[in-house]
Design an enzyme around this catalytic site. Structure first.
Site, PDB file in Angstrom:
ATOM      1  N   ASN A 161     -29.283  -9.199   0.718  1.00  0.00           N
ATOM      2  CA  ASN A 161     -29.214  -8.377  -0.489  1.00  0.00           C
ATOM      3  C   ASN A 161     -27.801  -8.523  -1.027  1.00  0.00           C
ATOM      4  O   ASN A 161     -26.866  -7.884  -0.549  1.00  0.00           O
ATOM      5  CB  ASN A 161     -29.538  -6.923  -0.157  1.00  0.00           C
ATOM      6  CG  ASN A 161     -29.558  -6.025  -1.380  1.00  0.00           C
ATOM      7  OD1 ASN A 161     -29.133  -6.423  -2.467  1.00  0.00           O
ATOM      8  ND2 ASN A 161     -30.021  -4.803  -1.214  1.00  0.00           N
ATOM      9  N   ARG A 193     -33.162 -10.588  -2.169  1.00  0.00           N
ATOM     10  CA  ARG A 193     -33.466  -9.579  -3.186  1.00  0.00           C
ATOM     11  C   ARG A 193     -32.972 -10.071  -4.540  1.00  0.00           C
ATOM     12  O   ARG A 193     -31.830 -10.522  -4.677  1.00  0.00           O
ATOM     13  CB  ARG A 193     -32.777  -8.257  -2.851  1.00  0.00           C
ATOM     14  CG  ARG A 193     -33.062  -7.168  -3.882  1.00  0.00           C
ATOM     15  CD  ARG A 193     -32.152  -5.975  -3.690  1.00  0.00           C
ATOM     16  NE  ARG A 193     -32.416  -4.923  -4.654  1.00  0.00           N
ATOM     17  CZ  ARG A 193     -31.492  -4.102  -5.148  1.00  0.00           C
ATOM     18  NH1 ARG A 193     -30.236  -4.224  -4.764  1.00  0.00           N
ATOM     19  NH2 ARG A 193     -31.817  -3.168  -6.012  1.00  0.00           N
ATOM     20  N   HIS A 248     -36.421  -0.634  -8.091  1.00  0.00           N
ATOM     21  CA  HIS A 248     -36.750  -0.078  -6.770  1.00  0.00           C
ATOM     22  C   HIS A 248     -38.179  -0.441  -6.328  1.00  0.00           C
ATOM     23  O   HIS A 248     -38.812   0.281  -5.574  1.00  0.00           O
ATOM     24  CB  HIS A 248     -36.579   1.454  -6.754  1.00  0.00           C
ATOM     25  CG  HIS A 248     -35.173   1.905  -6.943  1.00  0.00           C
ATOM     26  ND1 HIS A 248     -34.836   2.952  -7.782  1.00  0.00           N
ATOM     27  CD2 HIS A 248     -34.011   1.453  -6.429  1.00  0.00           C
ATOM     28  CE1 HIS A 248     -33.524   3.127  -7.768  1.00  0.00           C
ATOM     29  NE2 HIS A 248     -33.007   2.223  -6.954  1.00  0.00           N
ATOM     30  N   HIS A 279     -37.471   7.986  -5.426  1.00  0.00           N
ATOM     31  CA  HIS A 279     -36.447   7.231  -4.697  1.00  0.00           C
ATOM     32  C   HIS A 279     -35.096   7.784  -5.148  1.00  0.00           C
ATOM     33  O   HIS A 279     -34.622   7.470  -6.239  1.00  0.00           O
ATOM     34  CB  HIS A 279     -36.586   5.742  -5.020  1.00  0.00           C
ATOM     35  CG  HIS A 279     -35.551   4.867  -4.387  1.00  0.00           C
ATOM     36  ND1 HIS A 279     -35.836   3.975  -3.369  1.00  0.00           N
ATOM     37  CD2 HIS A 279     -34.222   4.729  -4.625  1.00  0.00           C
ATOM     38  CE1 HIS A 279     -34.748   3.331  -3.019  1.00  0.00           C
ATOM     39  NE2 HIS A 279     -33.739   3.783  -3.774  1.00  0.00           N
ATOM     40  N   ILE A 280     -34.499   8.652  -4.319  1.00  0.00           N
ATOM     41  CA  ILE A 280     -33.292   9.375  -4.724  1.00  0.00           C
ATOM     42  C   ILE A 280     -32.113   8.928  -3.868  1.00  0.00           C
ATOM     43  O   ILE A 280     -32.083   9.138  -2.653  1.00  0.00           O
ATOM     44  CB  ILE A 280     -33.471  10.903  -4.578  1.00  0.00           C
ATOM     45  CG1 ILE A 280     -34.796  11.356  -5.195  1.00  0.00           C
ATOM     46  CG2 ILE A 280     -32.290  11.623  -5.225  1.00  0.00           C
ATOM     47  CD1 ILE A 280     -34.916  11.109  -6.669  1.00  0.00           C
ATOM     48  N   GLY A 281     -31.147   8.289  -4.502  1.00  0.00           N
ATOM     49  CA  GLY A 281     -29.938   7.846  -3.818  1.00  0.00           C
ATOM     50  C   GLY A 281     -28.806   7.778  -4.825  1.00  0.00           C
ATOM     51  O   GLY A 281     -28.776   8.535  -5.794  1.00  0.00           O
ATOM     52  N   ASN A 282     -27.862   6.869  -4.608  1.00  0.00           N
ATOM     53  CA  ASN A 282     -26.827   6.690  -5.623  1.00  0.00           C
ATOM     54  C   ASN A 282     -27.460   6.182  -6.916  1.00  0.00           C
ATOM     55  O   ASN A 282     -27.106   6.584  -8.015  1.00  0.00           O
ATOM     56  CB  ASN A 282     -25.762   5.714  -5.132  1.00  0.00           C
ATOM     57  CG  ASN A 282     -24.559   5.693  -6.040  1.00  0.00           C
ATOM     58  OD1 ASN A 282     -24.061   6.740  -6.449  1.00  0.00           O
ATOM     59  ND2 ASN A 282     -24.084   4.512  -6.387  1.00  0.00           N
ATOM     60  N   GLY A 283     -28.450   5.285  -6.772  1.00  0.00           N
ATOM     61  CA  GLY A 283     -29.338   4.929  -7.869  1.00  0.00           C
ATOM     62  C   GLY A 283     -30.668   5.608  -7.612  1.00  0.00           C
ATOM     63  O   GLY A 283     -31.163   5.583  -6.484  1.00  0.00           O
ATOM     64  N   ARG A 340     -24.558   7.234 -12.816  1.00  0.00           N
ATOM     65  CA  ARG A 340     -25.279   6.882 -14.042  1.00  0.00           C
ATOM     66  C   ARG A 340     -25.862   8.141 -14.676  1.00  0.00           C
ATOM     67  O   ARG A 340     -26.344   9.030 -13.986  1.00  0.00           O
ATOM     68  CB  ARG A 340     -26.403   5.892 -13.748  1.00  0.00           C
ATOM     69  CG  ARG A 340     -25.929   4.572 -13.194  1.00  0.00           C
ATOM     70  CD  ARG A 340     -27.104   3.658 -12.889  1.00  0.00           C
ATOM     71  NE  ARG A 340     -26.732   2.631 -11.930  1.00  0.00           N
ATOM     72  CZ  ARG A 340     -27.562   2.106 -11.043  1.00  0.00           C
ATOM     73  NH1 ARG A 340     -28.823   2.498 -10.996  1.00  0.00           N
ATOM     74  NH2 ARG A 340     -27.150   1.181 -10.204  1.00  0.00           N
ATOM     75  N   ARG A 343     -23.568  15.065  -0.182  1.00  0.00           N
ATOM     76  CA  ARG A 343     -23.135  15.948   0.914  1.00  0.00           C
ATOM     77  C   ARG A 343     -21.853  16.672   0.529  1.00  0.00           C
ATOM     78  O   ARG A 343     -21.693  17.872   0.806  1.00  0.00           O
ATOM     79  CB  ARG A 343     -22.936  15.131   2.194  1.00  0.00           C
ATOM     80  CG  ARG A 343     -24.239  14.568   2.768  1.00  0.00           C
ATOM     81  CD  ARG A 343     -23.987  13.523   3.821  1.00  0.00           C
ATOM     82  NE  ARG A 343     -23.382  12.321   3.245  1.00  0.00           N
ATOM     83  CZ  ARG A 343     -23.208  11.189   3.907  1.00  0.00           C
ATOM     84  NH1 ARG A 343     -23.567  11.102   5.186  1.00  0.00           N
ATOM     85  NH2 ARG A 343     -22.651  10.132   3.332  1.00  0.00           N
ATOM     86  N   GLU A 348     -37.131  -1.446   2.604  1.00  0.00           N
ATOM     87  CA  GLU A 348     -37.201  -2.550   1.647  1.00  0.00           C
ATOM     88  C   GLU A 348     -37.045  -3.896   2.340  1.00  0.00           C
ATOM     89  O   GLU A 348     -37.674  -4.889   1.944  1.00  0.00           O
ATOM     90  CB  GLU A 348     -36.115  -2.370   0.588  1.00  0.00           C
ATOM     91  CG  GLU A 348     -36.301  -1.120  -0.262  1.00  0.00           C
ATOM     92  CD  GLU A 348     -35.080  -0.774  -1.085  1.00  0.00           C
ATOM     93  OE1 GLU A 348     -35.073  -1.110  -2.281  1.00  0.00           O
ATOM     94  OE2 GLU A 348     -34.145  -0.166  -0.529  1.00  0.00           O
TER      95      GLU A 348
END
Length: 446
Positions: A7, A91, A180, A208-212, A241, A285, A387
């Protein structure tokens, strides 16, 4: 048979080595600061001490060579020679309309990715660089490309088109593509297993919850809508973003401040989201700790992010008509009970009832957890994404000649008896740490 997945980002390269015959991850890691001074690899082989080594990687070719050195290192490595690697999966963020499935890499395929680079200028060039570097270092093995956008090619035209001049779509490819995809594919198939239903008779809302972050409406097992658009900027509030915003705001700021279009674009992508709200934090966090200590902006970031998710859940419930389950995945989705709770609270009239004990106990990426109340008509699952496994399975099927699009292909992880050996080994430690996380509330090791 070992399959390597890569990736490749503009300045980083994540990797995983998978033992296909025994169905387990044998090594994984990341090279950071590629093309910059102070490059570093963090490498972990199952059952061995972790390796951290600084070594300059002026290009991605050196980064891949460093990965291969780590994989074959007598002390820290997982294989004896690179000849044991029989295939490489890559990827690729954007496949445009041309790719609705994974493909084996050829010079023609690479050229097609170049032609699509304008649709993902921050991602596709790096993906191409990684593919070319890997093919140079490992020229004798097949390479496969797995596209983030392929999963969403089932969206109907009324969902993926924008209300813009139609010539923009015809001549410039302006439309919703979504991202995603490998994460949504994995979690959709696993949710069907947990529901004990045919995946193509299953309706899901996957967050799908993360930095993106993005959210996907899955009707009868395929994507019918998603929050990210032509680029990964649209939709949910993310780490840096903005997500959905008034499209006139960039023009307003240019006129008011004299900012250039590039500066505004950078602000929307890199200085907005929860970072823009708090002006301090990206890591959720840190935001939760600050909110507990009375930081009003931190609390506002939590409230805004959860509210945006809840709006999409409601709209996608309307799109689906009936919903079997809501799924949370990725870093915050898997280990962010506060966001999950606030995003779904008050939706009892829609048949969504959260069990607070289960929700706050679900803080692991090593088990699939049901966090809805026993009497909730709509199930709510936390499913750790994988993934890399999708990439591995697609790569194997392509070289084996058995690959088909996901509507016709059955993945090994769709077997109800599927066990993730790596997660099985790590789960006992989580069970000790999170006392409420017990095997009566989870599908352990899956």
């Amino acid at each position: 048979m070992e399959i390597l997945t890569l990736n490749c980002g503009s300045s980083s390269l994540k990797y995983q080595l998978y033992d296909w015959d025994n169905g387990r991850v044998v090594a994984s890691g990341i090279v950071e600061r590629v093309t910059q001074p102070g490059s570093k690899i963090e490498h972990a082989t199952s059952g061995k001490e972790e390796l951290v080594r600084e070594q300059d990687c002026p290009t991605h070719a050196e980064a891949i060579e460093l990965i291969l050195e780590a994989l074959t290192d007598p002390t820290y490595g997982a294989i004896n020679t690179i000849d044991q690697i029989k295939a490489v999966g890559h990827r690729v963020v954007h496949g445009g309309e041309r790719f609705s499935r994974s493909v084996l890499v050829t010079p023609e395929i690479i050229e097609a990715f170049r032609e699509l680079a304008h649709l993902a200028p921050l991602h596709n060039p790096a993906n191409i660089t990684g593919i070319e570097a890997a093919r140079k270092v490992l020229p004798e093995v097949p390479h496969a490309a797995i596209m983030d956008t392929a999963w969403h090619q089932t969206m109907p035209q009324h969902a993926y088109l924008y209300a813009l001049p139609h010539s923009w779509y015809q001549e410039h490819g302006v439309r919703r593509y979504g991202f995603h995809g490998t994460s949504f594919l994995y979690t959709a198939k696993r949710a069907a297993v947990l529901l004990e239903k045919d995946p193509f008779e299953t309706n899901l809302i996957i967050a799908h919850i993360g930095n993106g972050s993005s959210i996907c409406a899955v009707k009868n097992g395929v994507s019918v809508d998603t929050s990210m658009g032509m680029t990964p900027l649209e939709g949910l509030i993310m780490g840096t973003r903005s997500g959905d915003t008034d499209p006139a705001i960039p023009f307003y700021m240019i006129n008011e401040t004299g900012m250039t279009s590039k500066e505004v674009e950078s602000a929307l992508n890199k200085q907005s989201g929860v970072l823009g709200i708090t002006e301090k934090f990206v890591d959720r966090r840190d935001i939760e700790i600050a909110a507990e200590q009375g930081d009003e902006r931190a609390q506002l970031a939590i409230d805004m992010e959860a509210y945006r998710i809840r709006k999409y859940v409601g709209s996608y419930a309307a799109v689906l008509g009936s919903t079997d389950a809501i799924v949370f995945t990725a870093g915050v989705g898997e280990r962010g009970p506060i966001i999950r709770q606030k995003a779904l609270e008050g939706l009892e009239s829609m048949g969504i009832i959260i069990d607070q004990q289960r929700n706050f106990a679900s803080m692991t990426k090593n088990a699939e957890t049901e966090i809805s109340a026993p009497d909730s008509p709509v199930k709510v699952f936390v499913i750790p994404t994988d993934e890399e496994l999708v990439m591995t399975e697609d790569t194997y099927a392509l070289i084996d000649g058995t690959y088909k699009e996901h509507t016709e292909y059955r993945y090994r992880f769709q077997d109800p008896a599927y066990i993730n050996a790596d997660r099985k080994a790590k789960l006992p430690k989580d069970l000790k740490k999170w006392q409420g996380l017990d095997t009566t509330l989870t599908k352990p090791w899956r």
